[in-house]
Design a protein around this motif. Structure first.
Motif, short mmCIF file in Angstrom:
data_model
loop_
_atom_site.label_atom_id
_atom_site.label_comp_id
_atom_site.label_asym_id
_atom_site.label_seq_id
_atom_site.Cartn_x
_atom_site.Cartn_y
_atom_site.Cartn_z
N MET A 98 0.79 -1.02 0.35
CA MET A 98 -0.20 -0.31 0.08
C MET A 98 0.82 1.07 0.16
O MET A 98 2.09 0.85 0.46
CB MET A 98 -1.11 -0.07 1.15
N THR A 99 0.63 1.94 -1.17
CA THR A 99 1.66 3.24 -1.02
C THR A 99 0.66 4.58 -0.30
O THR A 99 -0.62 4.35 0.19
CB THR A 99 1.61 3.91 -2.48
N ALA A 100 1.62 5.44 -0.10
CA ALA A 100 0.69 7.05 0.70
C ALA A 100 -0.13 7.47 -0.83
O ALA A 100 -1.59 7.79 -0.39
CB ALA A 100 1.85 7.42 0.42
N THR A 101 0.54 7.48 -1.74
CA THR A 101 -0.42 7.74 -3.29
C THR A 101 -2.07 6.94 -2.72
O THR A 101 -3.24 7.69 -2.94
CB THR A 101 0.12 7.39 -4.84
N LEU A 102 -2.17 5.69 -2.99
CA LEU A 102 -3.31 5.11 -2.59
C LEU A 102 -4.13 5.41 -1.17
O LEU A 102 -5.85 5.74 -1.80
CB LEU A 102 -2.97 3.32 -2.87
N TYR A 103 -3.93 5.58 -0.17
CA TYR A 103 -4.48 5.92 0.77
C TYR A 103 -4.92 7.04 1.02
O TYR A 103 -5.94 7.53 0.99
CB TYR A 103 -3.44 5.84 2.82
N GLU A 104 -4.21 8.04 0.19
CA GLU A 104 -4.70 9.66 -0.34
C GLU A 104 -6.04 9.32 -1.64
O GLU A 104 -7.04 9.68 -0.65
CB GLU A 104 -3.70 10.34 -0.77
N GLU A 105 -5.37 8.42 -2.59
CA GLU A 105 -7.01 8.81 -3.12
C GLU A 105 -8.06 7.74 -2.73
O GLU A 105 -9.13 8.73 -2.65
CB GLU A 105 -6.23 7.40 -4.31
N VAL A 106 -8.37 7.00 -1.54
CA VAL A 106 -9.32 5.95 -0.89
C VAL A 106 -10.14 7.48 -0.19
O VAL A 106 -10.36 7.91 0.25
CB VAL A 106 -8.62 4.95 0.17
N GLN A 107 -8.68 7.91 0.67
CA GLN A 107 -9.61 9.32 1.45
C GLN A 107 -10.60 10.24 1.34
O GLN A 107 -10.90 10.81 1.18
CB GLN A 107 -7.86 9.83 1.96
N HIS A 108 -9.30 10.80 -0.34
CA HIS A 108 -10.68 12.10 -1.12
C HIS A 108 -11.81 10.35 -1.60
O HIS A 108 -12.75 12.03 -1.57
CB HIS A 108 -9.47 12.16 -2.47
N PHE A 109 -11.51 9.28 -1.95
CA PHE A 109 -12.85 9.01 -2.47
C PHE A 109 -13.89 9.23 -1.69
O PHE A 109 -15.27 9.68 -1.80
CB PHE A 109 -13.14 7.50 -2.84
N TYR A 110 -13.73 9.03 -0.41
CA TYR A 110 -14.92 8.97 0.99
C TYR A 110 -15.27 10.21 0.96
O TYR A 110 -16.17 11.05 0.99
CB TYR A 110 -14.30 7.84 2.04
N GLY A 111 -14.10 11.60 1.07
CA GLY A 111 -14.46 12.30 0.96
C GLY A 111 -15.81 13.14 0.43
O GLY A 111 -16.53 13.56 0.93
N ARG A 112 -15.72 13.06 -1.13
CA ARG A 112 -16.59 13.20 -2.37
C ARG A 112 -17.24 12.52 -2.22
O ARG A 112 -19.12 12.79 -2.35
CB ARG A 112 -15.97 13.21 -3.88
N GLN A 113 -17.46 11.77 -1.68
CA GLN A 113 -18.19 9.61 -1.54
C GLN A 113 -19.43 10.64 0.01
O GLN A 113 -21.05 10.58 -1.12
CB GLN A 113 -18.03 8.84 -1.38
N MET A 114 -18.85 10.05 0.62
CA MET A 114 -19.59 11.01 2.00
C MET A 114 -20.64 12.60 2.05
O MET A 114 -22.29 12.79 1.97
CB MET A 114 -18.95 11.35 2.95
N ARG A 115 -19.76 13.37 1.19
CA ARG A 115 -20.19 15.19 0.88
C ARG A 115 -21.27 14.54 0.09
O ARG A 115 -22.58 15.06 0.38
CB ARG A 115 -19.52 15.53 0.32
N HIS A 116 -21.55 13.70 -1.20
CA HIS A 116 -22.88 13.48 -2.24
C HIS A 116 -23.98 12.91 -0.97
O HIS A 116 -25.11 13.63 -0.85
CB HIS A 116 -22.25 12.50 -3.40
N LEU A 117 -23.88 12.14 -0.36
CA LEU A 117 -24.98 10.75 0.74
C LEU A 117 -25.36 12.69 1.49
O LEU A 117 -26.71 12.84 1.73
CB LEU A 117 -24.23 10.55 1.27
N ASP A 118 -24.03 13.38 2.39
CA ASP A 118 -24.70 14.24 3.26
C ASP A 118 -26.13 15.56 2.52
O ASP A 118 -26.48 16.03 3.01
CB ASP A 118 -24.03 14.50 3.95
N GLU A 119 -25.68 15.61 1.57
CA GLU A 119 -26.04 16.90 0.61
C GLU A 119 -26.76 16.52 0.17
O GLU A 119 -27.89 17.37 -0.76
CB GLU A 119 -25.11 17.51 -0.63
#
Length: 138
Positions: free
Chosen positions: A1-22
């Motif tokens: 697992m790379t830091a880049t993948l971890y960051e990508e997954v974090q960004h994915f969840y930020g976007r996904q949960m914002r869509h849901l909450d909005e």
């Protein structure tokens, strides 16, 4: 697992949960694969397929709007593991904060979540999500 993948997954969840909450349920649903599965120990049967996942989210958003309650999902304690088949196993804790209109915010639910993420046209998508509410038997 790379830091880049971890960051990508974090960004994915930020976007996904914002869509849901909005209340952007169509956009939220597109973060799942067409054949995606949303399973939870709070439901007797999983939602299978993006259409069913979107419909479930739409119904939940309508209930919250009618009740005058806003939800915010906070995901933390992220663990990311790239799998031999190229998929990504992502595990998180999730807190759902509920705020009634004019009222105080309070933790509504505490859960753990396990996602199998895959790439579709270069973008991460959820193929399978399993949510375990802490107040219910696993």
């Amino acid at each position: 697992m790379t830091a880049t993948l971890y960051e990508e997954v974090q960004h994915f969840y930020g976007r996904q949960m914002r869509h849901l909450d909005e209340g952007e349920v169509t956009e939220w649903a597109t973060t799942f694969t067409e054949d995606g599965v949303f399973a939870a120990n709070a439901r007797p049967h999983p939602q299978e397929g993006r259409g069913a996942i979107e419909q479930g989210a739409r119904e939940a958003a309508e209930r919250l709007a009618a009740a005058g309650v806003r939800h915010r999902h906070w995901l933390g304690m992220l663990e990311v593991a790239e799998q031999p088949d190229g998929s990504v196993l992502a595990r998180t804790y999730a807190l759902i904060v509920a705020t009634p209109e004019g009222g105080p915010a309070a933790v509504h639910l505490s859960c753990s979540c396990e996602d199998r993420l895959v790439r579709v046209a270069g973008e991460l998508k959820v193929r399978h999500r399993q949510v375990y509410r802490d107040d219910l038997p696993a």
